[in-house]
Write a protein that holds these residues in place. Structure first.
Motif, PDB file in Angstrom:
ATOM      1  N   GLY A  79       0.788  -1.234   0.000  1.00  0.00           N
ATOM      2  CA  GLY A  79       0.000   0.000   0.000  1.00  0.00           C
ATOM      3  C   GLY A  79       0.813   1.274   0.000  1.00  0.00           C
ATOM      4  N   ARG A  80       2.143   1.150   0.043  1.00  0.00           N
ATOM      5  CA  ARG A  80       3.065   2.296  -0.015  1.00  0.00           C
ATOM      6  C   ARG A  80       2.867   3.260   1.160  1.00  0.00           C
ATOM      7  NH1 ARG A  80       1.062   2.614  -5.454  1.00  0.00           N
ATOM      8  NH2 ARG A  80       0.409   4.761  -5.133  1.00  0.00           N
ATOM      9  N   THR A  81       2.571   2.697   2.330  1.00  0.00           N
ATOM     10  CA  THR A  81       2.466   3.548   3.525  1.00  0.00           C
ATOM     11  C   THR A  81       3.673   3.390   4.437  1.00  0.00           C
ATOM     12  OG1 THR A  81       1.312   1.876   4.830  1.00  0.00           O
ATOM     13  CG2 THR A  81      -0.066   3.337   3.502  1.00  0.00           C
ATOM     14  N   GLY A  86      11.441   1.862   2.281  1.00  0.00           N
ATOM     15  CA  GLY A  86      11.731   0.472   1.893  1.00  0.00           C
ATOM     16  C   GLY A  86      11.124   0.046   0.568  1.00  0.00           C
ATOM     17  N   GLY A  87      10.063   0.725   0.138  1.00  0.00           N
ATOM     18  CA  GLY A  87       9.350   0.271  -1.054  1.00  0.00           C
ATOM     19  C   GLY A  87       9.713   1.034  -2.322  1.00  0.00           C
ATOM     20  N   VAL A  88      10.798   1.812  -2.257  1.00  0.00           N
ATOM     21  CA  VAL A  88      11.217   2.604  -3.414  1.00  0.00           C
ATOM     22  C   VAL A  88      12.594   2.095  -3.866  1.00  0.00           C
ATOM     23  CG1 VAL A  88      11.810   4.945  -4.165  1.00  0.00           C
ATOM     24  CG2 VAL A  88       9.943   4.595  -2.560  1.00  0.00           C
ATOM     25  N   GLY A 143      -3.361   3.765  11.944  1.00  0.00           N
ATOM     26  CA  GLY A 143      -3.892   4.845  11.120  1.00  0.00           C
ATOM     27  C   GLY A 143      -3.914   4.572   9.627  1.00  0.00           C
ATOM     28  N   ALA A 144      -2.971   3.756   9.133  1.00  0.00           N
ATOM     29  CA  ALA A 144      -2.892   3.527   7.684  1.00  0.00           C
ATOM     30  C   ALA A 144      -3.754   2.348   7.238  1.00  0.00           C
ATOM     31  CB  ALA A 144      -1.428   3.290   7.292  1.00  0.00           C
ATOM     32  N   LYS A 145      -4.679   1.889   8.100  1.00  0.00           N
ATOM     33  CA  LYS A 145      -5.433   0.652   7.825  1.00  0.00           C
ATOM     34  C   LYS A 145      -6.211   0.680   6.505  1.00  0.00           C
ATOM     35  CE  LYS A 145      -9.199   2.147  10.858  1.00  0.00           C
ATOM     36  NZ  LYS A 145      -8.593   3.391  11.368  1.00  0.00           N
ATOM     37  N   GLU A 209      11.228  -7.077   5.112  1.00  0.00           N
ATOM     38  CA  GLU A 209      11.065  -5.898   4.242  1.00  0.00           C
ATOM     39  C   GLU A 209      11.343  -6.212   2.770  1.00  0.00           C
ATOM     40  OE1 GLU A 209      12.752  -2.257   5.869  1.00  0.00           O
ATOM     41  OE2 GLU A 209      12.782  -3.141   7.858  1.00  0.00           O
ATOM     42  N   GLY A 210      10.945  -7.393   2.353  1.00  0.00           N
ATOM     43  CA  GLY A 210      11.068  -7.751   0.940  1.00  0.00           C
ATOM     44  C   GLY A 210      12.483  -8.093   0.509  1.00  0.00           C
ATOM     45  N   THR A 211      13.399  -8.279   1.441  1.00  0.00           N
ATOM     46  CA  THR A 211      14.793  -8.559   1.059  1.00  0.00           C
ATOM     47  C   THR A 211      15.066 -10.047   0.880  1.00  0.00           C
ATOM     48  OG1 THR A 211      15.521  -8.649   3.362  1.00  0.00           O
ATOM     49  CG2 THR A 211      15.680  -6.501   2.254  1.00  0.00           C
ATOM     50  N   MET A 476      16.667  -9.141  -4.412  1.00  0.00           N
ATOM     51  CA  MET A 476      15.477  -8.784  -3.635  1.00  0.00           C
ATOM     52  C   MET A 476      15.699  -7.525  -2.796  1.00  0.00           C
ATOM     53  SD  MET A 476      13.005 -10.674  -4.530  1.00  0.00           S
ATOM     54  CE  MET A 476      12.020  -9.604  -3.516  1.00  0.00           C
ATOM     55  N   ASN A 477      15.018  -6.491  -3.214  1.00  0.00           N
ATOM     56  CA  ASN A 477      15.045  -5.197  -2.522  1.00  0.00           C
ATOM     57  C   ASN A 477      16.442  -4.821  -2.012  1.00  0.00           C
ATOM     58  OD1 ASN A 477      13.709  -2.867  -1.924  1.00  0.00           O
ATOM     59  ND2 ASN A 477      12.510  -3.688  -0.218  1.00  0.00           N
ATOM     60  N   PRO A 478      17.413  -4.786  -2.927  1.00  0.00           N
ATOM     61  CA  PRO A 478      18.787  -4.522  -2.490  1.00  0.00           C
ATOM     62  C   PRO A 478      18.941  -3.136  -1.880  1.00  0.00           C
ATOM     63  CG  PRO A 478      18.613  -4.430  -4.889  1.00  0.00           C
ATOM     64  CD  PRO A 478      17.297  -4.940  -4.380  1.00  0.00           C
TER      65      PRO A 478
HETATM   66  C1  LIG Z   1      -0.628   7.378   8.965  1.00  0.00           C
HETATM   67  C2  LIG Z   1       0.271   6.174   9.180  1.00  0.00           C
HETATM   68  C3  LIG Z   1       0.245   5.519  10.396  1.00  0.00           C
HETATM   69  C4  LIG Z   1       1.063   4.405  10.598  1.00  0.00           C
HETATM   70  N1  LIG Z   1       1.002   3.766  11.804  1.00  0.00           N
HETATM   71  C5  LIG Z   1       1.746   2.654  11.995  1.00  0.00           C
HETATM   72  C6  LIG Z   1       1.669   1.953  13.243  1.00  0.00           C
HETATM   73  O1  LIG Z   1       0.984   2.356  14.174  1.00  0.00           O
HETATM   74  N2  LIG Z   1       2.402   0.823  13.363  1.00  0.00           N
HETATM   75  C7  LIG Z   1       3.199   0.357  12.354  1.00  0.00           C
HETATM   76  O2  LIG Z   1       3.844  -0.683  12.527  1.00  0.00           O
HETATM   77  N3  LIG Z   1       3.298   1.017  11.182  1.00  0.00           N
HETATM   78  C8  LIG Z   1       2.606   2.140  10.974  1.00  0.00           C
HETATM   79  N4  LIG Z   1       2.707   2.816   9.792  1.00  0.00           N
HETATM   80  C9  LIG Z   1       3.656   2.340   8.759  1.00  0.00           C
HETATM   81  C10 LIG Z   1       3.035   1.455   7.643  1.00  0.00           C
HETATM   82  O3  LIG Z   1       1.685   1.661   7.517  1.00  0.00           O
HETATM   83  C11 LIG Z   1       3.329  -0.013   7.895  1.00  0.00           C
HETATM   84  O4  LIG Z   1       4.707  -0.212   7.816  1.00  0.00           O
HETATM   85  C12 LIG Z   1       2.615  -0.975   6.934  1.00  0.00           C
HETATM   86  O5  LIG Z   1       2.788  -2.284   7.437  1.00  0.00           O
HETATM   87  C13 LIG Z   1       3.159  -0.938   5.514  1.00  0.00           C
HETATM   88  O6  LIG Z   1       2.286  -1.673   4.658  1.00  0.00           O
HETATM   89  P1  LIG Z   1       2.194  -1.335   3.109  1.00  0.00           P
HETATM   90  O7  LIG Z   1       1.298  -2.317   2.464  1.00  0.00           O
HETATM   91  O8  LIG Z   1       1.869   0.085   2.899  1.00  0.00           O
HETATM   92  O9  LIG Z   1       3.708  -1.630   2.666  1.00  0.00           O
HETATM   93  P2  LIG Z   1       4.653  -0.810   1.690  1.00  0.00           P
HETATM   94  O10 LIG Z   1       4.861   0.564   2.212  1.00  0.00           O
HETATM   95  O11 LIG Z   1       4.199  -0.918   0.289  1.00  0.00           O
HETATM   96  O12 LIG Z   1       6.009  -1.646   1.861  1.00  0.00           O
HETATM   97  C14 LIG Z   1       6.692  -1.656   3.095  1.00  0.00           C
HETATM   98  C15 LIG Z   1       7.887  -2.626   2.993  1.00  0.00           C
HETATM   99  O13 LIG Z   1       7.431  -3.961   2.823  1.00  0.00           O
HETATM  100  C16 LIG Z   1       7.879  -4.514   1.571  1.00  0.00           C
HETATM  101  N5  LIG Z   1       6.744  -5.260   1.035  1.00  0.00           N
HETATM  102  C17 LIG Z   1       5.488  -4.818   0.798  1.00  0.00           C
HETATM  103  N6  LIG Z   1       4.710  -5.825   0.387  1.00  0.00           N
HETATM  104  C18 LIG Z   1       5.488  -6.936   0.351  1.00  0.00           C
HETATM  105  C19 LIG Z   1       5.262  -8.307   0.018  1.00  0.00           C
HETATM  106  N7  LIG Z   1       4.063  -8.734  -0.363  1.00  0.00           N
HETATM  107  N8  LIG Z   1       6.299  -9.174   0.102  1.00  0.00           N
HETATM  108  C20 LIG Z   1       7.521  -8.758   0.492  1.00  0.00           C
HETATM  109  N9  LIG Z   1       7.794  -7.481   0.823  1.00  0.00           N
HETATM  110  C21 LIG Z   1       6.788  -6.587   0.757  1.00  0.00           C
HETATM  111  C22 LIG Z   1       8.301  -3.310   0.732  1.00  0.00           C
HETATM  112  O14 LIG Z   1       9.318  -3.655  -0.193  1.00  0.00           O
HETATM  113  C23 LIG Z   1       8.799  -2.350   1.803  1.00  0.00           C
HETATM  114  O15 LIG Z   1      10.112  -2.675   2.157  1.00  0.00           O
HETATM  115  C24 LIG Z   1       1.929   3.956   9.567  1.00  0.00           C
HETATM  116  C25 LIG Z   1       1.966   4.639   8.349  1.00  0.00           C
HETATM  117  C26 LIG Z   1       1.160   5.736   8.147  1.00  0.00           C
HETATM  118  C27 LIG Z   1       1.219   6.435   6.817  1.00  0.00           C
END
Ligand SMILES: Cc1cc2nc3c(=O)[nH]c(=O)nc-3n(C[C@H](O)[C@H](O)[C@H](O)COP(=O)(O)OP(=O)(O)OC[C@H]3O[C@@H](n4cnc5c(N)ncnc54)[C@H](O)[C@@H]3O)c2cc1C
Length: 485
Positions: A79-81, A86-88, A143-145, A209-211, A476-478
């Motif tokens: 979801g890029r949150t 890590g996801g760039v 929050g990012a749910k 973290e995808g590594t 993988m995500n070097p």
């Molecule tokens: C408003 C806000 C509040 C937040 N609150 C919290 C909180 O309370 N607690 C918390 O822990 N985090 C929090 N976060 C951080 C974030 O939401 C988490 O880290 C979330 O788990 C990332 O999920 P994503 O799908 O957006 O992953 P992405 O941002 O897309 O990726 C995160 C990392 O995981 C890797 N990745 C993603 N998908 C996969 C996959 N399928 N297989 C292998 N690697 C993968 C990516 O390469 C990257 O390294 C918050 C972020 C925001 C914006």
């Protein structure tokens, strides 16, 4: 517009991606890929050969095989949150972003066995809704749910506000399916609660973290939905007392505390300044602000009493009354309706956006043994004040996790402040108090230098051995999680 796409496609890589996932699922136009190549914080931007959106585990496996054979770096994305970059992709290497968002099926939900099998691209809130329809909950909450995916949650081992009761993502996962760096697929989706048949590979991939591979699906635990909740905002006399309040609540409710969130006055001020529609829960200044939620799925606790109140709420109110008499809790506001509860959570979940809106800040995500938090906050707040920083702190206090954001004290110029000195002070005290420099957000790119400085060399060496053994070509995500060494 950013220069989004790497223009080296000498090997016909993009055509090869198209052959695997179909033309419609390979994005190359700058306007289509820009958001995939910038992270949530806006600090990291990059380029890639393409953004590829596979729809099945088989397609992911084909993609990884291809990238491994052609030495193309693979950056998984949910979801890029993520907050650590890590996801760039990193510059300087041909890379492909593999977005898992099309893999968003809930493959099965077993209400009797209390498990759900979901693909990596399922949005966390979608999983919440699916569980609730069966009278169950998936308790990972933050929050990012509405945007983050369960694949990202697993890969960052996300925490959030309910860890105090249910644990972080690792503890909620019973099995995964993943594509390894050579393109092989491991399928460990049995959902068994006991399976001691060698190394636990899911635990290797969770938090990686995808590594080490791409997680394509997982089995998660589900829990009974609460029949009663009691949510309150407290002003506790000092941070040390917050621990006593937490333990009393746990003792009296059989471990029913679902969230115990630290929200001191500066955090409340910034939220209310940036979002004027959010109302302060208590009149006047709070000493140590705590948002607490207690919940129970026991029918007994959800019963309506003679005076119309719900048993759990009445018990929590009585307990808080006692804590007020003792002088530990100075003031309290109890949510009287679902709307008031939602308002309290909206306030809590607005903090990151509020700080980001309010001006430049450096975000630290740290953890400490519970008994040492008060000392850390007292010493570090004073130190930061001397250096010209205003800490905007919130935290999942029940887990010893503080989000310690350094902003500029009013009237001070951010760029003139000694940020490196401030970070060193924080890390030095953390090391002394046995804390961690990354509690729940991970390492990504943003914490590589502190990883080099503070992670035990023996542990780093083992991590590097694992990475080398599984990902010989380092596709993988070097450049994420593991500092060069
Ligand atoms: C408003 C806000 C509040 C937040 N609150 C919290 C909180 O309370 N607690 C918390 O822990 N985090 C929090 N976060 C951080 C974030 O939401 C988490 O880290 C979330 O788990 C990332 O999920 P994503 O799908 O957006 O992953 P992405 O941002 O897309 O990726 C995160 C990392 O995981 C890797 N990745 C993603 N998908 C996969 C996959 N399928 N297989 C292998 N690697 C993968 C990516 O390469 C990257 O390294 C918050 C972020 C925001 C914006």
């Amino acid at each position: 517009m950013i220069e989004a796409i790497q223009n080296t496609d000498a090997g016909g890589h993009v055509d090869a991606f198209r052959a695997i996932v179909g033309e419609a699922h390979v994005l190359t136009q700058p306007e289509d890929v820009a958001s995939y190549l910038t992270d949530w914080t806006g600090l990291y931007r990059s380029t890639a050969l393409a953004v590829v959106r596979p729809g099945t585990t088989g397609e992911v496996a084909e993609l990884i095989k291809l990238c491994n054979a052609r030495n193309i770096a693979v950056v998984p994305q949910g979801g890029r949150t993520g907050l650590c970059g890590g996801g760039v992709p990193l510059a300087g290497r041909a890379s492909v972003v593999v977005s898992l968002t099309r893999m968003n099926a809930i493959r099965s939900l077993d209400p009797e066995g209390r498990t759900v099998t979901a693909e990596a691209g399922v949005v966390l809130e979608t999983l919440h809704d699916a569980a609730l329809k069966q009278g169950l909950i998936f308790p990972l909450m933050f929050g990012a749910k509405g945007s983050c995916t369960v694949g990202g949650n697993l890969s960052t081992n996300a925490g959030g506000s309910n860890v105090v009761r249910y644990g972080n993502t690792r503890e909620l996962c019973l099995g995964i399916e993943a594509v390894m760096p050579d393109g092989s697929v491991i399928n460990a989706l049995t959902g068994l609660r006991k399976d001691n048949t060698g190394y636990d590979l899911k635990d290797l991939l969770i938090g990686a973290e995808g590594t080490l591979g791409i997680i394509t699906a997982a089995v998660f635990k589900l829990y009974p939905a609460p029949r009663a909740r009691s949510t309150a905002f407290l002003s506790v006399d000092k941070l040390e007392s917050a621990l006593t309040v937490l333990n009393r609540l746990q003792d009296h409710t059989g471990g029913g505390v679902e969230a115990f969130e630290y929200m001191p006055q500066p955090a409340l001020d910034v939220i209310c300044k940036v979002f004027p529609a959010i109302r302060r829960p208590l009149a006047g200044k709070v000493a140590t602000g705590i948002l607490v939620e207690v919940a129970s799925s026991r029918p007994h606790d959800g019963e309506e009493m003679q005076d119309g109140s719900i048993r759990l709420e009445a018990e929590v109110m009585e307990l808080l009354g006692g804590l007020m008499e003792e002088g530990l809790v100075l003031d309290a506001m109890m949510a009287q309706s679902e709307q008031q509860r939602a308002d309290l959570w909206k306030m809590r979940e607005s903090i990151l956006e509020a700080i980001t809106e309010a001006g430049p800040a450096y975000h630290l995500d740290i953890s400490l043994p519970l008994a040492r938090i008060a000392r850390f906050v007292e010493e570090m707040d004073a130190e930061m004040d001397r250096l010209g920083f205003r800490p905007l702190t919130v935290g999942h206090l029940g887990d010893g996790n503080l989000h310690y954001a350094l902003s500029a004290t009013e009237g001070r110029e951010w760029n003139a402040l000694p940020l490196e000195t401030a970070k060193e002070k924080v890390f030095a005290l953390l090391a002394e108090l046995n804390g961690s420099f990354s509690a729940e957000h991970g390492i990504g790119q943003s914490k590589l230098s502190v990883m080099t400085k503070l992670k035990e060399p023996a542990q780093l060496a083992v991590m590097r051995s694992i990475k080398c053994a599984l990902d010989i070509n380092n596709i993988m995500n070097p450049g994420k999680l593991l500092p060069p060494g």
